[in-house]
Design a protein around this motif. Structure first.
Motif, short mmCIF file in Angstrom:
data_model
loop_
_atom_site.label_atom_id
_atom_site.label_comp_id
_atom_site.label_asym_id
_atom_site.label_seq_id
_atom_site.Cartn_x
_atom_site.Cartn_y
_atom_site.Cartn_z
N ASN A 169 0.86 -1.18 0.00
CA ASN A 169 0.00 0.00 0.00
C ASN A 169 0.89 1.23 0.00
N ILE A 170 0.82 2.02 -1.06
CA ILE A 170 1.70 3.18 -1.18
C ILE A 170 1.14 4.35 -0.38
N ALA A 171 2.04 5.22 0.09
CA ALA A 171 1.63 6.43 0.79
C ALA A 171 2.68 7.51 0.60
N MET A 172 2.24 8.70 0.23
CA MET A 172 3.07 9.90 0.22
C MET A 172 2.10 11.07 0.28
N ARG A 173 1.58 11.31 1.50
CA ARG A 173 0.42 12.20 1.60
C ARG A 173 0.38 12.93 2.95
N ASP A 174 -0.60 13.82 3.07
CA ASP A 174 -0.94 14.54 4.30
C ASP A 174 0.21 15.39 4.84
N PRO A 175 0.80 16.26 4.02
CA PRO A 175 1.92 17.07 4.51
C PRO A 175 1.48 18.11 5.54
N HIS A 176 2.17 18.15 6.65
CA HIS A 176 1.89 19.13 7.71
C HIS A 176 3.09 20.05 7.85
N ILE A 177 2.85 21.37 7.74
CA ILE A 177 3.93 22.34 7.77
C ILE A 177 4.32 22.68 9.20
N VAL A 178 5.64 22.68 9.45
CA VAL A 178 6.21 23.04 10.75
C VAL A 178 7.34 24.02 10.49
N GLU A 179 7.38 25.10 11.27
CA GLU A 179 8.41 26.13 11.06
C GLU A 179 9.17 26.39 12.35
N GLU A 180 10.49 26.48 12.23
CA GLU A 180 11.32 26.84 13.38
C GLU A 180 11.40 28.36 13.51
N ALA A 181 11.96 28.80 14.65
CA ALA A 181 12.02 30.23 14.93
C ALA A 181 12.83 30.99 13.89
N ASP A 182 13.80 30.33 13.26
CA ASP A 182 14.62 31.01 12.26
C ASP A 182 13.98 31.02 10.88
N GLY A 183 12.77 30.50 10.76
CA GLY A 183 12.06 30.49 9.49
C GLY A 183 12.22 29.23 8.67
N THR A 184 13.07 28.30 9.13
CA THR A 184 13.23 27.04 8.41
C THR A 184 11.94 26.25 8.47
N ARG A 185 11.48 25.77 7.33
CA ARG A 185 10.22 25.05 7.26
C ARG A 185 10.46 23.56 6.94
N TYR A 186 9.64 22.73 7.56
CA TYR A 186 9.68 21.29 7.34
C TYR A 186 8.27 20.80 7.01
N LEU A 187 8.21 19.69 6.33
CA LEU A 187 6.94 18.99 6.14
C LEU A 187 7.04 17.62 6.82
N VAL A 188 6.04 17.31 7.62
CA VAL A 188 5.88 15.99 8.22
C VAL A 188 4.69 15.33 7.53
N PHE A 189 4.81 14.07 7.15
CA PHE A 189 3.81 13.48 6.27
C PHE A 189 3.73 11.98 6.47
N GLU A 190 2.70 11.37 5.90
CA GLU A 190 2.57 9.92 5.89
C GLU A 190 3.28 9.37 4.66
N ALA A 191 4.04 8.28 4.84
CA ALA A 191 4.84 7.75 3.74
C ALA A 191 5.01 6.24 3.89
N SER A 192 5.75 5.67 2.97
CA SER A 192 6.18 4.27 3.04
C SER A 192 7.70 4.26 3.03
N THR A 193 8.30 3.33 3.76
CA THR A 193 9.75 3.30 3.85
C THR A 193 10.39 2.95 2.51
N GLY A 194 11.58 3.49 2.29
CA GLY A 194 12.35 3.21 1.08
C GLY A 194 13.48 2.23 1.36
N GLN A 195 14.49 2.22 0.50
CA GLN A 195 15.55 1.22 0.57
C GLN A 195 16.35 1.28 1.87
N GLN A 196 16.39 2.44 2.53
CA GLN A 196 17.14 2.54 3.78
C GLN A 196 16.67 1.51 4.81
#
Length: 263
Positions: A169-196
């Protein structure tokens, strides 16, 4: 909800739509709901019941008004005459420095009878007065992960197509934006693991994938070994909560770095 009776994004007719995944426009640093020029804004997936109709709409109400019936609908964010083959699923949104709304959402291509999911973003330019909020334009609409996952940290769409699509079942969805005090932005999301740390039978024998004490883990392992269907499902278990760092500007971000899944 009265605001759910509105023009449908696919048919262009006034319909009684269902609402499911929905999220407020938030401050990306604090998580607080934004008071946008006296309004609270919510973006929601809506569509006709029992139809392949999944698109996103802008809902609004006066800030602090808790009357459910007072919410209004500014309409389909990506317009009308939309195809069921290309859908918009859930995500998150925050306010840019100039007052525009930066939307993060899931772009879904269903043209090959699957859900090819990609993280995406767009800028919502809104108008308002003391009664209403209106969508003036949507700009900078772009897919951030064109391959789905990157293949190493997160499963790509190509990797998924080469596997067992019945159990995987594939997943790469539901991105949630998070920002640090210095303005750096991240996305946290639902996914499936890769080769790592990819799926496979060897994962069934990895105790790190089990909870509980030794007795519990052994029992769970033998339950899988004795049930062929569950064994195959367990071998394909690859759900993850992922994170990426964004580069670029607020309105024109790009994925600058992938990280090992959080979970």
């Amino acid at each position: 909800m009265p605001a759910a009776k509105t023009l449908d994004a696919q048919s262009g007719k006034v319909e009684d739509l269902e609402i499911w995944d929905s999220w407020p426009v938030q401050d990306a640093q604090t998580g607080h709901i934004v008071n946008w020029n006296g309004y609270q804004l919510v973006i929601a997936m809506m569509g006709l019941p029992h139809e392949n109709d999944q698109h996103i709409y802008l809902l609004y109400n006066k800030y602090g008004d808790n009357n459910f019936g007072n919410w209004k609908n500014a309409g389909s964010i990506f317009g009308y005459g939309l195809s069921p083959l290309v859908q918009q699923w859930s995500g998150s949104a925050t306010v840019n420095k100039d007052g525009s709304i930066q939307l993060y959402y899931t772009h879904v291509d269903t043209s090959d009878q699957s859900n090819n999911q990609k993280l995406a973003t767009a800028t919502l330019n809104l108008l308002f007065d003391d009664q209403d909020v209106r969508i003036r334009s949507v700009t900078n609409n772009q897919v951030l992960t064109p391959q789905g996952g990157d293949g190493y940290f997160y499963q790509s769409y190509a990797q998924w197509t080469q596997g067992d699509r019945g159990f995987d079942n594939i997943a790469m969805r539901d991105p949630h934006i998070v920002e640090e005090a210095d303005g750096t932005r991240y996305l946290v999301f639902e996914a499936s693991t890769g080769q790592q740390n990819y799926q496979g039978e060897e994962q069934i024998y990895n105790w790190n994938n089990y909870g509980g004490d030794a007795s519990y883990m052994v029992k769970r392992l033998f339950n899988l070994l004795e049930n062929e269907g569950m064994y195959k499902k367990a071998a394909h278990s690859n759900a993850a909560i992922g994170i990426v760092r964004l580069g670029g500007s607020e309105k024109r971000p790009y994925v600058a770095q992938y990280y090992t899944p959080l979970v």
